[in-house]
Enzyme design. Structure first.
Site, PDB file in Angstrom:
ATOM      1  N   ASP A  82       0.838  -1.359  -0.258  1.00  0.00           N
ATOM      2  CA  ASP A  82       0.122  -0.120   0.086  1.00  0.00           C
ATOM      3  C   ASP A  82       0.648   0.938  -0.079  1.00  0.00           C
ATOM      4  OD1 ASP A  82      -2.436   1.558   0.461  1.00  0.00           O
ATOM      5  OD2 ASP A  82      -1.967   1.600   1.975  1.00  0.00           O
ATOM      6  N   HIS A  83       0.249   2.229  -0.957  1.00  0.00           N
ATOM      7  CA  HIS A  83       1.470   3.273  -0.720  1.00  0.00           C
ATOM      8  C   HIS A  83       2.471   3.036  -0.683  1.00  0.00           C
ATOM      9  CE1 HIS A  83      -2.713   6.200   0.174  1.00  0.00           C
ATOM     10  NE2 HIS A  83      -2.501   5.091   1.011  1.00  0.00           N
ATOM     11  N   GLU A 134      -3.314   6.552  -7.718  1.00  0.00           N
ATOM     12  CA  GLU A 134      -3.876   7.662  -7.266  1.00  0.00           C
ATOM     13  C   GLU A 134      -3.877   9.014  -7.813  1.00  0.00           C
ATOM     14  OE1 GLU A 134      -3.728   8.027  -2.410  1.00  0.00           O
ATOM     15  OE2 GLU A 134      -3.978  10.100  -2.556  1.00  0.00           O
ATOM     16  N   HIS A 178      -7.673   9.310   5.191  1.00  0.00           N
ATOM     17  CA  HIS A 178      -7.172   8.155   6.455  1.00  0.00           C
ATOM     18  C   HIS A 178      -6.822   8.530   7.460  1.00  0.00           C
ATOM     19  CE1 HIS A 178      -4.241   7.642   2.708  1.00  0.00           C
ATOM     20  NE2 HIS A 178      -4.603   6.202   2.680  1.00  0.00           N
ATOM     21  N   GLY A 179      -7.242   7.810   8.713  1.00  0.00           N
ATOM     22  CA  GLY A 179      -7.039   8.011  10.611  1.00  0.00           C
ATOM     23  C   GLY A 179      -8.493   7.982  10.388  1.00  0.00           C
ATOM     24  N   GLY A 207      -8.982   5.310   3.163  1.00  0.00           N
ATOM     25  CA  GLY A 207      -9.485   6.840   4.427  1.00  0.00           C
ATOM     26  C   GLY A 207     -10.714   5.558   4.919  1.00  0.00           C
ATOM     27  N   THR A 209     -11.749   3.860   7.452  1.00  0.00           N
ATOM     28  CA  THR A 209     -12.437   4.499   9.030  1.00  0.00           C
ATOM     29  C   THR A 209     -13.160   5.161   9.197  1.00  0.00           C
ATOM     30  OG1 THR A 209     -10.184   2.471   9.871  1.00  0.00           O
ATOM     31  CG2 THR A 209     -11.162   4.467  10.890  1.00  0.00           C
ATOM     32  N   ASN A 228     -10.035   0.311   1.867  1.00  0.00           N
ATOM     33  CA  ASN A 228      -8.473   0.275   2.143  1.00  0.00           C
ATOM     34  C   ASN A 228      -9.397   0.144   3.967  1.00  0.00           C
ATOM     35  OD1 ASN A 228      -6.979  -0.599   0.619  1.00  0.00           O
ATOM     36  ND2 ASN A 228      -5.957   1.642   0.355  1.00  0.00           N
TER      37      ASN A 228
HETATM   38  P1  13P Z   1      -7.798   4.170   7.629  1.00  0.00           P
HETATM   39  O1  13P Z   1      -6.853   3.994   8.236  1.00  0.00           O
HETATM   40  O2  13P Z   1      -8.209   5.289   7.403  1.00  0.00           O
HETATM   41  O3  13P Z   1      -8.647   2.867   7.340  1.00  0.00           O
HETATM   42  O4  13P Z   1      -7.008   4.176   5.935  1.00  0.00           O
HETATM   43  C1  13P Z   1      -6.781   2.996   5.472  1.00  0.00           C
HETATM   44  C2  13P Z   1      -6.351   3.155   3.900  1.00  0.00           C
HETATM   45  O5  13P Z   1      -6.915   3.706   3.095  1.00  0.00           O
HETATM   46  C3  13P Z   1      -4.732   2.799   3.492  1.00  0.00           C
HETATM   47  O6  13P Z   1      -3.992   2.720   2.669  1.00  0.00           O
END
Ligand code: 13P
Length: 282
Positions: A82-83, A134, A178-179, A207, A209, A228
């Site tokens: 990821d990333h 992205e 994210h977060g 993102g 969450t 994700n």
């Molecule tokens: P969250 O931490 O918001 O769940 O995001 C995860 C994410 O997008 C990882 O690439």
């Protein structure tokens, strides 16, 4: 069930109209918890780790563990970087046998993002791994270390980008970050439908969450095929451990280990149900 290529998982998700959960893991306990949830619900899944997290969980250690867990699972599992921001790290993941890599050039000027993403598509041809890139900027950063400003994806740019790079799936920004969200997220479903109309490849939502169940469903019914989840899993494992200490139920290391697995399991299972991936492993 063999380790799977992410392209195949996302193709099936398009045909079956659901999303595949892509769960970030930091250690063996989280890997085991997420795989347990996938096997319990018979869901295909993606196990992922972001380049920025490798200072805690080195790729040469956690990568083979993720791959071994995928190979031993009774449901289809893809293993994803990821990333990815450096070609060195992406190359290392490909050499280890990851079946998917992300190049994140979202902060780069458009032309540079195209050029680098194309280079990663070329690199991945050597192993057949899938490539995610992205366009637009998802808010925050994967590990919360930088407060990247959110910039919604332009649908026309997304179309041009996917055609010019040949990526297998595309992460877009529609108000997601994210977060933990500071305020209730307000996703731009108008942008999502326009991107979905113009772009051929499956779309990715970062993102996860803090996004509501209704919004997740609206997303995966409108082109998002990979979602994700990271922070929610870390928080669930940590909460489960904390509760164990508070109740005096953790008497030694293996009680801690079991609770970490359980926390990751509960969070992943909940999301697989919301993503409609339950039963799609068969
Ligand atoms: P969250 O931490 O918001 O769940 O995001 C995860 C994410 O997008 C990882 O690439």
């Amino acid at each position: 069930m063999p380790l799977c290529n992410m392209k195949d998982l996302l193709k099936k998700a398009e045909e079956g109209n659901y999303a595949v959960g892509s769960f970030s893991v930091a250690n063996m306990e989280m890997i085991l918890g997420v795989i347990k949830a996938a096997e319990k619900t018979r869901s295909p899944i993606i196990l992922q780790i972001a380049e920025v997290r490798l200072n805690h969980s080195p790729l040469h250690v956690i990568g083979p563990a993720m791959l071994a867990a995928a190979r031993g699972a009774s449901v289809p599992v893809a293993v994803h970087l990821d990333h990815g921001t450096s070609l060195e790290c992406i190359g290392q993941a490909l050499r280890l046998g990851f079946t998917s890599v992300m190049f994140d050039g979202s902060h780069l000027p458009f032309e540079k993002n195209v050029e680098m993403s194309k280079a990663v598509v070329e690199m991945a041809k050597s192993t057949g791994a899938a490539v995610e890139a992205e366009i637009g900027c998802v808010g925050g950063s994967e590990d919360g270390s930088v407060d990247i400003a959110m910039r919604c994806t332009s649908p026309e740019q997304a179309k041009l980008f996917s055609e010019r790079t040949g990526v297998d799936c595309l992460a877009i920004a529609i108000g997601n970050a994210h977060g933990f969200y500071k305020d209730e997220p307000e996703l731009r479903f108008d942008i999502l439908s326009e991107v979905d109309r113009l772009v051929e490849v499956p779309l990715v939502l970062h993102g996860g969450t803090g996004i509501s169940e209704d919004d997740f469903i609206r997303c995966h019914q409108n082109g998002i095929k990979k979602i994700n989840i990271a922070t929610a899993t870390f928080a669930s494992s940590e909460r489960k451990v904390r509760e164990g200490y508070e109740k005096g139920e953790i008497k030694g290391y293996y009680d801690l280990h079991t609770r970490e697995i359980e926390g990751a399991y509960e969070n992943a299972k909940k999301h697989m149900e919301i993503f409609y991936s339950v039963g799609k492993a068969e």
